[in-house]
Design an enzyme around this catalytic site. Sequence first.
Site, mmCIF file in Angstrom:
data_model
loop_
_atom_site.group_PDB
_atom_site.id
_atom_site.type_symbol
_atom_site.label_atom_id
_atom_site.label_comp_id
_atom_site.label_asym_id
_atom_site.label_seq_id
_atom_site.Cartn_x
_atom_site.Cartn_y
_atom_site.Cartn_z
ATOM 1 N N ASP A 124 8.356 -14.186 9.290
ATOM 2 C CA ASP A 124 9.615 -14.450 8.594
ATOM 3 C C ASP A 124 9.772 -15.887 8.137
ATOM 4 O O ASP A 124 10.822 -16.263 7.612
ATOM 5 C CB ASP A 124 10.796 -14.070 9.490
ATOM 6 C CG ASP A 124 10.846 -14.914 10.768
ATOM 7 O OD1 ASP A 124 9.906 -15.697 11.010
ATOM 8 O OD2 ASP A 124 11.828 -14.778 11.519
ATOM 9 N N ASP A 154 3.888 -12.956 14.434
ATOM 10 C CA ASP A 154 4.291 -14.284 14.873
ATOM 11 C C ASP A 154 4.906 -14.133 16.261
ATOM 12 O O ASP A 154 5.372 -13.062 16.646
ATOM 13 C CB ASP A 154 5.308 -14.849 13.873
ATOM 14 C CG ASP A 154 5.653 -16.289 14.168
ATOM 15 O OD1 ASP A 154 4.830 -16.971 14.809
ATOM 16 O OD2 ASP A 154 6.743 -16.724 13.784
ATOM 17 N N ASP A 206 4.534 -18.207 6.860
ATOM 18 C CA ASP A 206 3.978 -16.847 6.943
ATOM 19 C C ASP A 206 3.709 -16.224 5.573
ATOM 20 O O ASP A 206 3.022 -15.209 5.490
ATOM 21 C CB ASP A 206 4.941 -15.927 7.707
ATOM 22 C CG ASP A 206 5.105 -16.335 9.161
ATOM 23 O OD1 ASP A 206 4.113 -16.785 9.752
ATOM 24 O OD2 ASP A 206 6.228 -16.220 9.685
ATOM 25 N N ASN A 232 -11.178 30.588 -4.716
ATOM 26 C CA ASN A 232 -10.765 31.487 -5.792
ATOM 27 C C ASN A 232 -11.681 31.369 -7.002
ATOM 28 O O ASN A 232 -12.057 32.371 -7.632
ATOM 29 C CB ASN A 232 -9.320 31.185 -6.211
ATOM 30 C CG ASN A 232 -8.319 31.627 -5.157
ATOM 31 O OD1 ASN A 232 -8.644 32.420 -4.279
ATOM 32 N ND2 ASN A 232 -7.116 31.105 -5.245
ATOM 33 N N ASN A 281 -1.940 30.039 -9.535
ATOM 34 C CA ASN A 281 -1.998 28.637 -9.141
ATOM 35 C C ASN A 281 -0.593 28.053 -8.997
ATOM 36 O O ASN A 281 -0.307 27.285 -8.074
ATOM 37 C CB ASN A 281 -2.804 27.845 -10.178
ATOM 38 C CG ASN A 281 -3.353 26.547 -9.604
ATOM 39 O OD1 ASN A 281 -3.882 26.539 -8.505
ATOM 40 N ND2 ASN A 281 -3.219 25.468 -10.352
ATOM 41 N N ASP A 327 1.504 26.713 -5.355
ATOM 42 C CA ASP A 327 1.975 25.341 -5.184
ATOM 43 C C ASP A 327 3.421 25.269 -4.700
ATOM 44 O O ASP A 327 3.866 24.223 -4.265
ATOM 45 C CB ASP A 327 1.853 24.561 -6.505
ATOM 46 C CG ASP A 327 0.476 23.941 -6.675
ATOM 47 O OD1 ASP A 327 -0.144 23.626 -5.650
ATOM 48 O OD2 ASP A 327 0.037 23.779 -7.828
#
Length: 828
Positions: free
Chosen positions: A575, A322, A579, A643, A668, A672
Amino acid sequence: MSAEWSIGLDELADHLSTTDRGLTSTEAAARVDASRSVRRIRRNTMFDLLVRQFRNPTILIMVAVAIVAAALGEVTESMIVIAIVAASGILGFIQETGAVRAVDALLSSVEVHSDVLRDGMETEVLVDDVVPGDVVVLRAGDVIPGDGRVVESNLLHVDESALTGESAPRHKEPGVAAVDRSLAERSNFLHFGTYVASGQGRMMVTRIGLDTEFGRLARHVVETHVPTAFERGVASFGRMLVRAMAILVIAIFALNIFLDRPVIESVLYSLALAIGLTPQMLPAIVTFSLARGATVLARRRVIVKRLDAIEDIGGLDILCVDKTGTLTEGGLRFDRAVDWSGRPSPSVLALARTNAQLQRGFDNPLDRALEAAPGDDPPRRVDEIPFDFARKRLSVVVEDDSQHLLICKGAVESVLSACGRSGGETEPTHELMRSTYTSLTDAGLRVLGVATKRINAVGRPSADDEHDLVFQGFVTFIDPVKAGVIDSVRRLDALGVRTKIITGDNLGSAIHTARAIGLDGSKNLEGPRIANLSDRELADLVDEVEVFAETDPIQKERIVRALSTAGHSVGFLGDGINDSPALHAADVGISVDSAVDIAKQAADLVLLTKDLSVVANGIEEGRRIFVNTMKYVHVTTSANFGNMLSLAAATAFLPFLPLLPLQVLLLNFLSDVPGMSIATDTVDAEQMARPVRWNIEHIRRFMIVFGLMSTVFDLVTFMVLRIVFSANEVDLRSGWFVESMLNEIAVLLMLRTSRRFWRSRPSPALLGSSIAVALVTIVIPYAPFAERLGFRGPSPIVLSALLLITLVSIAVTENLKKHWPSLVGSDH
C-alpha cells in the site's frame, strides 16, 4: 500551445488565464465541463458491446451458413440459424453489459484525489476534476494529475518510469528548458501518470487526459492490448480447436464429395460440423463468470479493477506481502526513546517528536505515533529536507537561538552513516551503537535513529548538510501481529500459496514477525546483498527465501520479477509508494483503499479491509470461476468432438447425412444452455486445493478419451436404430438427436466432479437447466413444427431404448472417471 516547458511561467499563466494562486471555483467548474471530451479514453458504448458479440469466428461461420442456405432457397433453415445467432449474441450482450455496469459501480468506490489551489485555498478534488490552469500541491505518493510546469520544488523527485523506463526518480525544479529537450530531459516539466517519489512542490497544469503524453500512449495501449495469462490460455485452446476442426471438416467434406453427394449440401454440413466442434458460448460464460465473481468479491470487501485478474488470482502460488499493516496491526504505537546505550532519554523523544510534527512531505504511521506521544509544543519550523528512498531519512530545521538546528530521523543505518559522533558523555563506537540497535530489533521493535547538527542560518538547507551529524539515540515502536494472521497464512498454505515477506524494515524485526506468523525466517535476504546479485543469481535464490528485509522499491520489483522468472505465479500485496513498482510487476497486484494513490492505481485488486483472509477469499473465488470454466471447456469439447467423430463415421456408412446442418446447429445450441449456468455450479473442495492454470495437453487428452467414449455410444445408437428398428433417415436423425442430447447432459452432470456424481450436488441453476433442456429435447420431435426441422417423434419402445443407452453411458462414464488419473494424468 506546444512546448510548454520552453516559455516563461508568467507567459504560460497568461495563456492559461491563471495565477500562482490557482483558479477560482467558478473558473474551475466551467473548465471541467469544457474538458469532458479529452478527459478519458473513449469507453465501449452499448452498441460497441453488442457488435462485439457478433465478431466471434463461430458466429461468423453460422452467419455464412445462413446466407448460403437463404441463397439456396432454404429460407426456414436460414431463419432458424439466424435466430440461434441472435440468441447467442443477445445473451452475451446482456451478460457483458451487466459485468461492465457492476465493475463501474465497484470502481467508483476507489477514487484518486489531488490537492489543488481553488480560491487561493488548498482543496481536495478528484483527479478527473483537475483542469488546465489548476495549481496542484504535490507531496510524496501523489499521482501527477496532468502534464504541467513545476512552479515550486523542495527536493521534488518524480518517478517517470511509466513513460521513460528509467527506474531512478528524476529531480524536478522550476525553470525554462530548451524547446528541443526530450521528454526525459525536461527537468521543469511533469507528466500525467507519473508520481512523486519524494519531496514536495507545486505544478501548473497545462494538459489533461488524452491531450497528455500518457494519454497519447494510452490510445496505443488500448489498440494493442497485452493478453493476460488466462487470455493466452484461451488463445492456445482456440488454436488447438482450429487445427482439429480443419482436419475433421476437410476430411468430412472430401468424403461427401467422394460419395457423390451434392456439393452445396456438403459445404453446409461441413460448416455446421465446424460450428458443432466449437464451444461458441465460452466468451459469454467467461464474461458472466467474471461479472458474478466481481460482485461476490465486492461483498467480501474486494474491489476488482481488472476483471480478468479474478481468474489470474486463482493461479497464484506465491503471495508476497509487506509487513507493516498487513501482517501486523499497522497502528504503530510509540514504545520508548533511548540513547545509544539503551537508557531512557526524554531528549531523544523531544527531538524525534519535533521532527514528526514539523515535517510536511511524507505522511506515515511512525510520525503519527510520535505526534501522539506526550510532549511540549515544537520550536518554530524553518525548513525541511524531505524524505526519499535513496537517503531513507528526513530532516527538519528549527530555530535554536542564533543558529538553526537540523534534526534528522530515519533508518538507523542511514542515520549512522551520516554521523561523526554521539551526543553522550562518552564516545561510543558505531559498533556499540549497532549492538544496541540489534538488541532492540531482536525484540521485534521497529527502530529509527535520531541525530542533530547545528547549521548556519544563511541559505536554504539541503541533503548536503546531512553529514557530521551527532547521533542522539533511538526511538522504537510496537506493531503487534494482527489477530487471525496465523490462521490466514495457514489457509493460504492449504490452498497451495506460499507467503513471503518483502519489507523495507530491518531484518531483525522482519524475522521476528515471520516467526510470529508461523514462517521459519532463517532463510532471508537483505537489501544490500540483493543489490550485489544479478537478476539470474536472484532468480536462483528467491524460491527458498521467506523474508526479504531492508529492500528499496526497485529491489521489491526485482524480487517479484525473479519469482516470475523462476516459474511462479506471483501476487503482491502492498500500500506504500515504495510498493508501486512491485505491484505493477506482479501477475496480480493487490492494494487497499487506504493506500497512497499510486499504489491503488498500480493494483489489479483493491481490498476494503487490509486482511490476508480477504486475499484468500479472492483466491478461492478465482479458482471457483476457473474450475467451472474448465468444466465447460472439458465437457463441451469432448462431447462435441465425439459428436463430430460419430457424424463423420456415420457419413461414410449411411446413404444419407446422419443429421441435417440445421439439426447440428440446434443440437449445439441446446447443449450450451446448461453450460451457461455452469458458472453458478458448486466446486468440490479438492478442486480448490491447488493453483489452477490452463493445461492444453490435459484438455486434448480429455477430449480424445471421453470423446471416443461418446462416439462409441453414438455408433451403438446408430446401429440399434438402423438394424434393430429399421429406422429411415428421418427416424434415425430424430432418435440420434434425442440420444446425443440426453447423453451430453448426463455426461456434463457426471464429469463436473471427480467424485461419484451423487456425492457432489450441482447448483440448482445447472440441475434445473439440464432437466429443462432434456425435456425440451424429448418434446421437439413431437412438436407441431418438428417436420420443418426434419424430425418425427420416436415410438415409445424406441424412446425407451434410447434412455437405456443413456443409462449405460452414465455407468461407463462413472467407471472411466474413477480410473481417470491412470488414464490421462492430473488436471493441472
